[in-house]
Motif scaffolding. Structure first.
Motif, short mmCIF file in Angstrom:
data_model
loop_
_atom_site.label_atom_id
_atom_site.label_comp_id
_atom_site.label_asym_id
_atom_site.label_seq_id
_atom_site.Cartn_x
_atom_site.Cartn_y
_atom_site.Cartn_z
N ASP A 1 -7.23 -6.42 4.12
CA ASP A 1 -8.31 -7.18 3.50
C ASP A 1 -7.77 -8.20 2.50
N TRP B 1 0.83 -1.20 0.00
CA TRP B 1 0.00 0.00 0.00
C TRP B 1 0.87 1.25 0.00
N LEU C 1 -7.93 -7.86 -5.20
CA LEU C 1 -7.94 -6.40 -5.18
C LEU C 1 -9.31 -5.86 -5.59
N SER D 1 -11.76 -6.28 -2.82
CA SER D 1 -11.54 -5.40 -1.67
C SER D 1 -11.98 -3.97 -1.94
N VAL D 2 -12.00 -3.56 -3.21
CA VAL D 2 -12.32 -2.18 -3.58
C VAL D 2 -13.77 -1.83 -3.24
N CYS E 1 -6.49 -1.85 2.87
CA CYS E 1 -6.57 -2.64 1.63
C CYS E 1 -5.73 -3.90 1.76
N TRP F 1 -7.88 3.61 -2.70
CA TRP F 1 -8.01 2.45 -1.81
C TRP F 1 -6.72 1.64 -1.75
N PHE F 2 -6.04 1.50 -2.88
CA PHE F 2 -4.80 0.71 -2.89
C PHE F 2 -3.72 1.34 -2.02
N LYS G 1 -4.23 2.41 1.00
CA LYS G 1 -4.64 2.26 2.40
C LYS G 1 -4.10 0.95 2.99
#
Length: 692
Positions: free
Chosen positions: A572, A446, A551, A554-555, A569, A563-564, A566
Motif C-alpha cells: 500500500d 515490513w 504510513l 495505510s493503517v 503495508c 500492520w507495519f 505486513k
C-alpha cells in the motif's frame, strides 16, 4: 575473581550507555531508558527475546503506581512480556534487596490493570506507540494467556525473586536479569571453554550413560538420554553460545509441515514418545566428567559443550518450555556426546554435520564453523581501508568482538590509540544491523518492523533460498554505503521528533529511496565521502513527513505495530511514495569530474535525471511473463532485433528473481521500447496487454 569480572562488565556496559547518551543522534529521555534500550537489544540479539522494544511509561491506578520500561507482545498467542528497569547508576554495581526488585515487578504488573481500566483514553490520542500498546493490552484483556515481567537492573540482586506472583488477579511469571546474569549471558569474549555444565545441579541427579570406545582412538563417545527439562535449562543458561559450531540458525516454527512444528506437536500430544520419534542431539565436549558406581557410568558435568547437530531440537524444547509453557517432565532426548582426543575439532564437526544432519535440507555451503557469509564479511571489513588509508569499519560478527579487540590493543597505549582512531565505535556494526540495512533497501521494511532477531532470521533464509553470490570488495563498499544511508536517515528522522514509530519511518523511507531509484545510487561516491551529500540529506528530510503520512493513511483502523509488519503495508505504501524531482542529488545524478564530464557510476549511467529513474521504476512493474512474451513474440515476428529480445529475456530473469538485480537505464529504455513495439504491432493477447 568472578566479582571482578562482573564489575568490569558493568563498567563496559556503563561506557556503552555513556557513549549513546553523548551521541546527538540518539533520542532517549534518560540514562535509565538508554540502559534499557541497550540491554533489550543485546538480549534480543542472542535470542532471549523476540520483537522486544523499549517504551518507558509510568502513572497511577488509584493509589497504586505503575511503571514499565519496555514490552514484547504476541497478540495471536496471547503472550505479553513487560520489562521493568531498576536502575542505580552505581559503579561498581551494588547489591539491591530482592524486596526492592519485587516492588519494581509489581509496578509493572499494575500497568496491565491500568490498561484494562482505560489507560489508553488518558494518553494523548495522537499517533503514539504508548497509546497503541495500551489499547492492545486492553483489547487482549482476559485473553492474556501468558504474562511475564522481566526485571532489568544494573545492580546485583541480594536475593532470589519468586518464580511467579499474583498481580491484580493474574498469575505473572517473574524473570530477573541483574548484572551477574547479564555478565553471564552477554559477557564479552565468552567462548565454549566458558561453558561448564553441572548436570547434577541442573537435572537434580546424575545422568546414566554408555561409553563407547573409538576403534581408531581419535575420539570417545557417550550415549545418554537427557531429560528434556535439563536440555532446555542448559540452553536457557548459555543460549546461542552452545551453537557456535552448528551449521544452522534456529529456523522457527512457522509452516504446518515444518520439522519444528512436528517437534512441538510431539511435545504437546505425545511427550513420552519424544525419545522414539526424535533423532536427538549430537554434541562435542572438551571435557566429560564421569562417576562410576558398580558397573554403571554416570555423567556429572560437561565443559566446552557444543551442540553440532540437533540445534533445532534444543531450541524447540526451550521455546516450548519458556514461551509456550509446555511441560517437559515426560520428555527424554537421545544425546550422543563426542570428545575428540586427536585431530581438528572443527573438521570433525563438519564431518558430523554432513553425516548426521537429516532433519532439514542443508546446502553444502552451510557446512562450516560459523556461517561462511559472516566470516567473509568480517574478512572484508578487516581488509577494506577507507580512501584516506587511515581507518576502516569493524564488523562485529560475534557480539563483544570489538571490545575484545580494543582490550587486546590496550596492552600498549600507542596500539590502543591507533585502534580507536582506525575503528571507532561509530564505525562498528553487527549482524542485526547488516540484516536491517539490506532488508530495508531490498524492499522488506515490513520485515525490519519485526525486530532485529526475526528480521535477521528472515534475511538469512532469503540468502539461502536465492543462492546469493559470495560477498566481495565491491559488495562490501556497497554495504557500507547503505549503512551510512540508513544511519543518516535514522539520525535525520530522530531529529524531526515524530510522535511515534520513528524506526518504522526510517525503514520505510530507506525502502522508498531504493524503490524510486531502482536500487541504483552511486555507492562508490558514498564510500569515498563516508557521508551523504547535503542534497540527499535534504531529500530525506523532505520525504520523511510524506512517508509518515503514507504510513498513517495505510493503517486505517488497524493496530499500527502489527500492520507495519505486513507485506500488504509495504504494498500500500508503495502506491503513495514521494516523487523524485530534478535536480537530483549527486548520489543519484552522477558525479561531475574535474573536466566537467559526468563520471560513470556503478549504476552504469551518467548524468541521470528523474525521467531515467521513472523508466527504471516502470520497467520493474512489468512481470516476468510479459518480458518473456515480448522477447519470444517480438523476435519470431521480426518486430524485435535479437539483441533487444536478449535484453527482454535478461529483464525477465531480473523480474523472476524479485528484482534483486535492478535494470540499468539503457536496459529499461530498450526494454520499454520493445514492449511498446510489440504492443503497437498488435501481437499481445488481452492478458498480456493487461499485465503489461
Amino acid at each position: 575473581m568472578a566479582e571482578d569480572a562482573t564489575a568490569e562488565f558493568a563498567r563496559t556496559l556503563a561506557d556503552e550507555v555513556d557513549a549513546a547518551r553523548d551521541d546527538p543522534a540518539v533520542d532517549c529521555p534518560s540514562t535509565e531508558a538508554l540502559f534499557t534500550r541497550i540491554v533489550i537489544d543485546e538480549l534480543e540479539e542472542i535470542g532471549h527475546f523476540e520483537a522486544a522494544f523499549d517504551l518507558p511509561q509510568e502513572g497511577r491506578v488509584g493509589r497504586s503506581p505503575f511503571q514499565i520500561s519496555g514490552y514484547a507482545i504476541d497478540e495471536d498467542a496471547g503472550h505479553l512480556t513487560l520489562f521493568a528497569t531498576h536502575y542505580l547508576g552505581d559503579l561498581p554495581p551494588r547489591r539491591v534487596p530482592a524486596a526492592e526488585l519485587l516492588k519494581t515487578a509489581e509496578r509493572a504488573g499494575t500497568y496491565v490493570s491500568a490498561c484494562i481500566g482505560g489507560l489508553a483514553d488518558r494518553i494523548d490520542p495522537s499517533y503514539t506507540e504508548a497509546g497503541d500498546l495500551a489499547r492492545t493490552v486492553e483489547a487482549l484483556g482476559e485473553r492474556i494467556d501468558r504474562f511475564r515481567i522481566v526485571v532489568l537492573t544494573d545492580g546485583i540482586s541480594g536475593g532470589v525473586l519468586p518464580a511467579s506472583i499474583d498481580s491484580h488477579g493474574k498469575a505473572v511469571e517473574l524473570e530477573l536479569y541483574d548484572m551477574v546474569r547479564l555478565h553471564r549471558v552477554l559477557g564479552e569474549g565468552q567462548t565454549r571453554a566458558d561453558i561448564d555444565v553441572d548436570l547434577v545441579a541442573l537435572a537434580g541427579h546424575r545422568i546414566a550413560c554408555l561409553p563407547v570406545a573409538s576403534g581408531a582412538g581419535h575420539y570417545e563417545a557417550f550415549l545418554a538420554a537427557f531429560p528434556g527439562e535439563t536440555l532446555s535449562r542448559i540452553y536457557d543458561r548459555y543460549g546461542t553460545h552452545l551453537l557456535e559450531l552448528n551449521v544452522r540458525a534456529f529456523l522457527g516454527l512457522s509452516g504446518r509441515k515444518s520439522v519444528n512444528a512436528e517437534l512441538r506437536r510431539t511435545l504437546v500430544e505425545q511427550p513420552e514418545m519424544f525419545l522414539a520419534f526424535n533423532n536427538g542431539v549430537v554434541a562435542t565436549a572438551d571435557e566429560v566428567r564421569l562417576e562410576r558406581e558398580g558397573g554403571a557410568v554416570f555423567l556429572t558435568g560437561l565443559r566446552g559443550l557444543q551442540i553440532v547437530n540437533g540445534g533445532q531440537t534444543t531450541a524447540s524444547l526451550h521455546r516450548a518450555r519458556r514461551k509456550e509453557s509446555v511441560g517437559l517432565g515426560s520428555v527424554e532426548v537421545p544425546v550422543k556426546i563426542i570428545r575428540v582426543t586427536e585431530g581438528d575439532l572443527e573438521e570433525m564437526v563438519s564431518s558430523i554435520s554432513r553425516a548426521a544432519n537429516r532433519q532439514n535440507t542443508v546446502q553444502q555451503a552451510d557446512f562450516s564453523a560459523n556461517d561462511p557469509f559472516h566470516r567473509e564479511v568480517e574478512t572484508l571489513a578487516n581488509n577494506a581501508w577507507l580512501e584516506s588509508g587511515r581507518g576502516r569499519w569493524f564488523y562485529e560478527r560475534a557480539r563483544g568482538s570489538w571490545l575484545a579487540a580494543e582490550q587486546k590493543a590496550s596492552y600498549r597505549t600507542t596500539e590502543q590509540r591507533a585502534f580507536r582512531e582506525q575503528t571507532p565505535k561509530a564505525r562498528r556494526f553487527g549482524k542485526l544491523d547488516l540484516a536491517r540495512y539490506l532488508s530495508a533497501w531490498d524492499g522488506y521494511p515490513w520485515r525490519v518492523a519485526f525486530g532485529g532477531q526475526k528480521n535477521f532470521q528472515a534475511f538469512m533464509q532469503r540468502r539461502k533460498e536465492t543462492t546469493a553470490p559470495a560477498p566481495d570488495a565491491a559488495w562490501f563498499r556497497r554495504l557500507i554505503a547503505l549503512t551510512i544511508l540508513y544511519r543518516s536517515t535514522e539520525k535525520l528522522v530522530r531529529a524531526m521528533k515524530f510522535p511515534a514509530y520513528g524506526a518504522n519511518i526510517t525503514a520505510y523511507l530507506v525502502a522508498a529511496i531504493g524503490e524510486r531509484t531502482g536500487g541504483r545510487i552511486d555507492f562508490d561516491l558514498v564510500w569515498r565521502q563516508q557521508k551523504l551529500s547535503p542534497e540527499l540529506e535534504c531529500l530525506i528530510t523532505d520525504w520523511a513527513p510524506q512517508i509518515e503520512t503514507a504510513l498513517r493513511a495505510s493503517v486505517g483502523s488497524r493496530n499500527p505495530t502489527e500492520w507495519f509488519k505486513k507485506e500488504d503495508c509495504w504494498t500500500d505504501v508503495r502506491t503513495r511514495l514521494p516523487a523524485l524531482a530534478d535536480p537530483l542529488p549527486l548520489e543519484l545524478a552522477g558525479t561531475p569530474a574535474p573536466n566537467g564530464k559526468a563520471v560513470i557510476t556503478d549504476s552504469g549511467a551518467a548524468g541521470l535525471n528523474v525521467a531515467d529513474y521513472a523508466r527504471i521504476e516502470e520497467c520493474m512493474r512489468i512481470p516476468s511473463s510479459v518480458w518473456v512474451a515480448t522477447a519470444e513474440i517480438g523476435q519470431r515476428s521480426g518486430v524485435l532485433h535479437f539483441k533487444l529480445a536478449g535484453i527482454c529475456m535478461t529483464l525477465a530473469n531480473y523480474a523472476a528473481g524479485g528484482w534483486s538485480r535492478r535494470p540499468s537505464v539503457k536496459q529499461a529504455k530498450h526494454g520499454l521500447e520493445s514492449v511498446a513495439k510489440v504492443r503497437a504491432a498488435g501481437l499481445f493477447d488481452e492478458d498480456q496487454r493487461e499485465a503489461g
